[in-house]
Design a protein around this motif. Sequence first.
Motif, PDB file in Angstrom:
ATOM      1  N   ARG A  60      -7.730  -4.647 -10.331  1.00  0.00           N
ATOM      2  CA  ARG A  60      -7.623  -4.942  -8.893  1.00  0.00           C
ATOM      3  C   ARG A  60      -7.906  -6.410  -8.582  1.00  0.00           C
ATOM      4  O   ARG A  60      -7.321  -6.974  -7.646  1.00  0.00           O
ATOM      5  CB  ARG A  60      -8.580  -4.038  -8.107  1.00  0.00           C
ATOM      6  CG  ARG A  60      -8.586  -4.277  -6.607  1.00  0.00           C
ATOM      7  CD  ARG A  60      -9.314  -3.177  -5.854  1.00  0.00           C
ATOM      8  NE  ARG A  60      -9.535  -3.547  -4.457  1.00  0.00           N
ATOM      9  CZ  ARG A  60      -9.990  -2.723  -3.529  1.00  0.00           C
ATOM     10  NH1 ARG A  60     -10.278  -1.464  -3.842  1.00  0.00           N
ATOM     11  NH2 ARG A  60     -10.174  -3.134  -2.287  1.00  0.00           N
ATOM     12  N   ASN A  61      -8.779  -7.029  -9.349  1.00  0.00           N
ATOM     13  CA  ASN A  61      -9.160  -8.413  -9.060  1.00  0.00           C
ATOM     14  C   ASN A  61      -8.387  -9.439  -9.875  1.00  0.00           C
ATOM     15  O   ASN A  61      -8.717 -10.631  -9.852  1.00  0.00           O
ATOM     16  CB  ASN A  61     -10.663  -8.594  -9.307  1.00  0.00           C
ATOM     17  CG  ASN A  61     -11.494  -7.782  -8.331  1.00  0.00           C
ATOM     18  OD1 ASN A  61     -11.171  -7.680  -7.158  1.00  0.00           O
ATOM     19  ND2 ASN A  61     -12.571  -7.178  -8.837  1.00  0.00           N
ATOM     20  N   SER A  72       0.817  -1.212   0.000  1.00  0.00           N
ATOM     21  CA  SER A  72       0.000   0.000   0.000  1.00  0.00           C
ATOM     22  C   SER A  72       0.848   1.258   0.000  1.00  0.00           C
ATOM     23  O   SER A  72       0.389   2.318  -0.429  1.00  0.00           O
ATOM     24  CB  SER A  72      -0.935   0.014   1.211  1.00  0.00           C
ATOM     25  OG  SER A  72      -0.190   0.054   2.414  1.00  0.00           O
ATOM     26  N   TYR A 127      -9.095   2.199  -0.427  1.00  0.00           N
ATOM     27  CA  TYR A 127      -7.762   2.679  -0.057  1.00  0.00           C
ATOM     28  C   TYR A 127      -7.564   4.173  -0.285  1.00  0.00           C
ATOM     29  O   TYR A 127      -6.496   4.695   0.011  1.00  0.00           O
ATOM     30  CB  TYR A 127      -6.697   1.898  -0.839  1.00  0.00           C
ATOM     31  CG  TYR A 127      -6.669   0.438  -0.488  1.00  0.00           C
ATOM     32  CD1 TYR A 127      -6.120   0.005   0.716  1.00  0.00           C
ATOM     33  CD2 TYR A 127      -7.227  -0.509  -1.336  1.00  0.00           C
ATOM     34  CE1 TYR A 127      -6.111  -1.329   1.052  1.00  0.00           C
ATOM     35  CE2 TYR A 127      -7.216  -1.858  -1.008  1.00  0.00           C
ATOM     36  CZ  TYR A 127      -6.663  -2.261   0.182  1.00  0.00           C
ATOM     37  OH  TYR A 127      -6.655  -3.589   0.505  1.00  0.00           O
ATOM     38  N   ASP A 183      -7.832   0.272 -10.618  1.00  0.00           N
ATOM     39  CA  ASP A 183      -9.096  -0.385 -10.285  1.00  0.00           C
ATOM     40  C   ASP A 183      -9.473  -1.436 -11.328  1.00  0.00           C
ATOM     41  O   ASP A 183     -10.051  -2.474 -10.996  1.00  0.00           O
ATOM     42  CB  ASP A 183     -10.216   0.649 -10.169  1.00  0.00           C
ATOM     43  CG  ASP A 183     -10.134   1.453  -8.872  1.00  0.00           C
ATOM     44  OD1 ASP A 183      -9.723   0.867  -7.848  1.00  0.00           O
ATOM     45  OD2 ASP A 183     -10.451   2.655  -8.886  1.00  0.00           O
ATOM     46  N   TYR A 192      -1.765   0.840  -8.024  1.00  0.00           N
ATOM     47  CA  TYR A 192      -2.703  -0.135  -8.570  1.00  0.00           C
ATOM     48  C   TYR A 192      -3.687   0.578  -9.484  1.00  0.00           C
ATOM     49  O   TYR A 192      -3.831   1.812  -9.455  1.00  0.00           O
ATOM     50  CB  TYR A 192      -3.455  -0.861  -7.463  1.00  0.00           C
ATOM     51  CG  TYR A 192      -4.453   0.001  -6.719  1.00  0.00           C
ATOM     52  CD1 TYR A 192      -5.826  -0.068  -6.996  1.00  0.00           C
ATOM     53  CD2 TYR A 192      -4.045   0.902  -5.731  1.00  0.00           C
ATOM     54  CE1 TYR A 192      -6.743   0.718  -6.309  1.00  0.00           C
ATOM     55  CE2 TYR A 192      -4.955   1.686  -5.031  1.00  0.00           C
ATOM     56  CZ  TYR A 192      -6.296   1.597  -5.325  1.00  0.00           C
ATOM     57  OH  TYR A 192      -7.204   2.376  -4.656  1.00  0.00           O
ATOM     58  N   ASN A 215      -4.660 -11.502  -6.368  1.00  0.00           N
ATOM     59  CA  ASN A 215      -5.177 -10.195  -6.770  1.00  0.00           C
ATOM     60  C   ASN A 215      -4.487  -9.117  -5.932  1.00  0.00           C
ATOM     61  O   ASN A 215      -3.670  -9.403  -5.053  1.00  0.00           O
ATOM     62  CB  ASN A 215      -6.707 -10.144  -6.596  1.00  0.00           C
ATOM     63  CG  ASN A 215      -7.150 -10.548  -5.199  1.00  0.00           C
ATOM     64  OD1 ASN A 215      -6.628 -10.067  -4.193  1.00  0.00           O
ATOM     65  ND2 ASN A 215      -8.133 -11.443  -5.134  1.00  0.00           N
ATOM     66  N   TRP A 216      -4.845  -7.860  -6.208  1.00  0.00           N
ATOM     67  CA  TRP A 216      -4.241  -6.739  -5.493  1.00  0.00           C
ATOM     68  C   TRP A 216      -4.519  -6.796  -4.006  1.00  0.00           C
ATOM     69  O   TRP A 216      -3.657  -6.491  -3.183  1.00  0.00           O
ATOM     70  CB  TRP A 216      -4.763  -5.414  -6.081  1.00  0.00           C
ATOM     71  CG  TRP A 216      -4.529  -4.237  -5.170  1.00  0.00           C
ATOM     72  CD1 TRP A 216      -5.411  -3.677  -4.302  1.00  0.00           C
ATOM     73  CD2 TRP A 216      -3.305  -3.501  -5.018  1.00  0.00           C
ATOM     74  NE1 TRP A 216      -4.834  -2.634  -3.625  1.00  0.00           N
ATOM     75  CE2 TRP A 216      -3.537  -2.508  -4.049  1.00  0.00           C
ATOM     76  CE3 TRP A 216      -2.042  -3.586  -5.622  1.00  0.00           C
ATOM     77  CZ2 TRP A 216      -2.563  -1.605  -3.661  1.00  0.00           C
ATOM     78  CZ3 TRP A 216      -1.073  -2.684  -5.228  1.00  0.00           C
ATOM     79  CH2 TRP A 216      -1.328  -1.705  -4.258  1.00  0.00           C
ATOM     80  N   ASP A 217      -5.731  -7.197  -3.607  1.00  0.00           N
ATOM     81  CA  ASP A 217      -6.073  -7.182  -2.188  1.00  0.00           C
ATOM     82  C   ASP A 217      -5.238  -8.177  -1.388  1.00  0.00           C
ATOM     83  O   ASP A 217      -4.931  -7.923  -0.222  1.00  0.00           O
ATOM     84  CB  ASP A 217      -7.569  -7.449  -2.008  1.00  0.00           C
ATOM     85  CG  ASP A 217      -8.400  -6.263  -2.453  1.00  0.00           C
ATOM     86  OD1 ASP A 217      -8.482  -5.290  -1.689  1.00  0.00           O
ATOM     87  OD2 ASP A 217      -8.937  -6.299  -3.567  1.00  0.00           O
TER      88      ASP A 217
END
Length: 582
Positions: free
Chosen positions: A131-132, A121, A292, A128, A126, A163-165
């Motif tokens: 993101r997945n 972070s 975020y 959107d 990133y 994924n990004w998360d």
Amino acid sequence: MLAPSVVLANTDYKIDLTQPEHHKGEVSITFPASEEKFLDIKMPAWRTGYYRILNLANGVRDFEVRSNGEELRWEKVDKSTWRIYLPEQSGEVTVDYEIYANQLGRRSRHIDDTHAYLDASAVFMYADAWRNEPISVSLDVPEDWKSYSGMERQGDHQFTAQNWDVFVDSPIETGINTHYAFTQDERNYEVVFWGEGNYDAEKTVSDLKKLVGTGDSIWSDYPFERYVFMIHATTGAGGATEHKNSTVIQRPRYSFASRDDYLSFMSTASHEFVHTWNVKAYRPSGLVPYDYQKENYTDLFWIAEGSTSYFQNHLLLHAGIMEPSEYFERVATSIDRHKAKPGRDVMSVAEASFEAWIDQYGDRAHNDSVNIYSEGALVSWMLDSELLETTEGEVSYRDVHNELYQRFDADHEGFTAADVLTILKELTGRSWQNWWQSNVETPADIPFETMLERVGLELVYEKDDEPEVWAGWNANDTSGGMELTRVSKGSPAWEAGFTPGDVIVAFDGHKVVDGRFSDAFKEYEAGESITVTFFRRDQLHEKTLSVKAKPATDAKIEPVDEPTAEQQARFLQWLQIPHPNA
């Protein structure tokens, strides 16, 4: 051990750390081709586990972007967003920038000549749109460095995430470090130490192995197959942060060896481990999904953080790492601090949760506010006690958290206060709405003596034949006097009109020699009036202070000598260990 599955990366992250002396790294990100007219890429404004806007984009310099070998036009549209304008026939988009990383204490990003700690972070941008999608990250590091993360490993210094998360919740520790690995209940654990200190690595790893075996004392299963403890022994930094599959714990390098320091460290490790369920596996709806770019509000931070604080030492007791007397000592301290905080009568845990993003400061933090951690832990204990009493030991607060774990997957859905109330009603057959209104949405009046009596314990204050006098202020000695840092609401100092920043220079016309204000103050008796001379805004003033006897402090929790069968049973149901005098 199963071989890690290979993930086809849609977004490729790289960072060059081969010249780390000046806290800088060179980042390169390749995003897939897009048919859109522009691509917005973002740096988060905060990181998970630390509920403050951090403005992490302030570490970015020398931003450049290319596609098909050509530089692309871009502009910054807000403090954390870079808009890249795409040509009609654009291919993959590669973004390069320098990141400055010297925020060790925030556990966000830190690069020096011995290591790099990278929370995505605070380091990687990133989009959107992607993101997945899967990602990969590779590190170019000095030859003697070793890299670790909770992500799946694809090489010595390369990792992948679904994924990004997952990426943003899987920090990387790379550098000169010491690594341990063990297996417990068919799950794999790693412990990475960075920095010199007075820790006993072998004992720490041994006790962490005991700790991680206690998760099933609350939850029906574990949300991970692999977990990494990252431990920083350092200077000028302390704290810890939970992540999806790992934690980072920072301690001053010489704060591990004493029994009290060691238990403090293990309590922190347990706190972050509990978070693997409570916050990472299930969490309040205001945090699902994480946004975020702005504050994520909820009135349930007291459950996310306070209940975690409540359970942390229960696991240490269950593991045999902490003795019951040591646990009682810590609970007694929390009771003392609660009673000494005027804010307990002003702010509820629900309000404290919603206000968590706001830094309270000065007297307001003490007089008009409560903390989601400490107050949340006490309200959690209160709820646990009421559940055990209402159901004759059949239902505990552990059952509530296991239901939250079973019903709410933080990757898809968060829980609300109404959901918690539904679970409480289903488990006990009665409504908890009035209790919630009186103790969660309203400042709680916590019946400590009753809660302790139920489990065969008592709260004891030693009588002082010569009680100290009390003003109700906190202060620091300075070369010019005693500067007040806090004045408790309702105290003698508050009633006399003192405020933080006042610099006291004399009592009853006498300058205090060598700054020994505390010693001089002890010469007075409760009920006496003192003429206090002080500076405010560089002007000399006098006020009359009528001191009182110091309120009872230094609480102790002691087991009753002959607990009843019911008290013994309730104690066992509460802490899952026998009563000390059973």
